[in-house]
Design an enzyme around this catalytic site. Structure first.
Site, PDB file in Angstrom:
ATOM      1  N   GLU A  81     -55.909  16.426  13.726  1.00  0.00           N
ATOM      2  CA  GLU A  81     -54.970  17.318  13.047  1.00  0.00           C
ATOM      3  C   GLU A  81     -53.763  16.586  12.462  1.00  0.00           C
ATOM      4  OE1 GLU A  81     -54.157  20.280  15.994  1.00  0.00           O
ATOM      5  OE2 GLU A  81     -55.948  21.430  15.522  1.00  0.00           O
ATOM      6  N   GLU A 112     -68.705   9.487  31.584  1.00  0.00           N
ATOM      7  CA  GLU A 112     -67.358   9.257  32.097  1.00  0.00           C
ATOM      8  C   GLU A 112     -67.323   8.291  33.280  1.00  0.00           C
ATOM      9  OE1 GLU A 112     -66.179  12.466  35.405  1.00  0.00           O
ATOM     10  OE2 GLU A 112     -66.216  13.316  33.388  1.00  0.00           O
TER      11      GLU A 112
END
Length: 270
Positions: A81, A112
């Site tokens: 953004e 992960e």
């Protein structure tokens, strides 16, 4: 055995499946109301991180977020953004998620758990000494993030963390720890809820404040925003109309000619 992260503590609510819809919503809302207050307690730490990151970026550094699962997705969203909001390159703020871009939509099993993979992923961006690495992990113990932070610090990069587990491994491994104590989730261990909200709030503060420090805002306006749709073109035109006291038609014409609100206002000063 490692101490249980606070994000894994049992919910304050029980027999949730027997609650009415209204009770469920009220309970979630009661928990969400705690988040902003918890973030408020971390403002001094956030401010120090903002200033440190901004100073490096003024000299050519970049900001990288590393995370997995919900935390990783939030980092990718915040990074993505920045270009449309502030008119910066999509290489200035980068979100790196365990398992690669495919993990944005679907979980990648065991991604992960690799302590070395984050640094490998960062090296693909020709990581340098002026860059800043912020690890995102609700529990504060995700191996992917912990390994990346430890290696980045060894290499002399600025390291920070946004976690919801005070006293976490990742918080101890980095220079600038932001540990938002949101407490147990409404559904035990569901860190996409309060923890995710807290991380999103801190990310908003971090990237927005850094961009302000870098001069990407004028007054209170996004003068460098990308004009990628009609809504944003109209928003830009309104800014110009207010600043120059001209008609919408004139503002749109100037915007089309110069390409950005900032460029129009700069030209008008000449």
């Amino acid at each position: 055995m490692d101490k249980l992260p606070s994000t894994e503590h049992s919910s304050l609510y029980n027999d949730i499946e027997n609650m009415s819809t209204q009770e469920i919503l009220q309970s979630i809302n009661q928990e969400d109301a705690k988040v902003a207050l918890a973030v408020q307690q971390c403002l001094p730490q956030i401010a120090v991180l903002v200033d440190a990151v901004a100073e490096r970026m003024k000299h050519g550094g970049r900001l990288f977020y590393i995370g997995s699962g919900t935390s990783g997705r939030l980092g990718v969203v915040d990074a993505s953004e920045c270009p449309p909001t502030f008119g910066v390159s999509d290489e200035l703020v980068v979100g790196v998620i365990a398992g690669g871009d495919g993990a944005i939509r679907k979980a990648v099993e065991f991604a992960e758990d690799d302590t070395e993979k984050a640094w490998e992923d960062l090296e693909a961006y020709s990581i340098g000494s002026l860059d800043s690495i912020v690890g995102l992990a609700a529990s504060g113990s995700t191996p992917y993030v912990l390994g990346g932070i430890q290696k980045a610090r060894e290499e002399g990069l600025l390291t920070g963390a946004i976690t919801c587990s005070p006293g976490s491994k990742i918080g101890q491994a980095c220079e600038y720890a932001i540990e938002v104590a949101v407490g147990p989730e409404f559904i035990t261990g569901s860190t996409r809820m309060k923890s995710g909200t807290a991380q999103k709030m801190v990310l908003n503060m971090l990237s927005t404040s850094v961009m302000i420090k870098l001069g990407r805002i004028r007054g209170n306006k996004m003068v460098d925003m990308q004009l990628s749709n009609q809504k944003l073109e109209f928003r830009g035109a309104r800014m110009i109309m207010a600043e120059l006291n001209i008609s919408e038609e004139e503002a749109r014409s100037l915007l089309k000619t110069h390409g950005s609100v900032r460029a129009v206002l700069a030209q008008a000063k000449k």
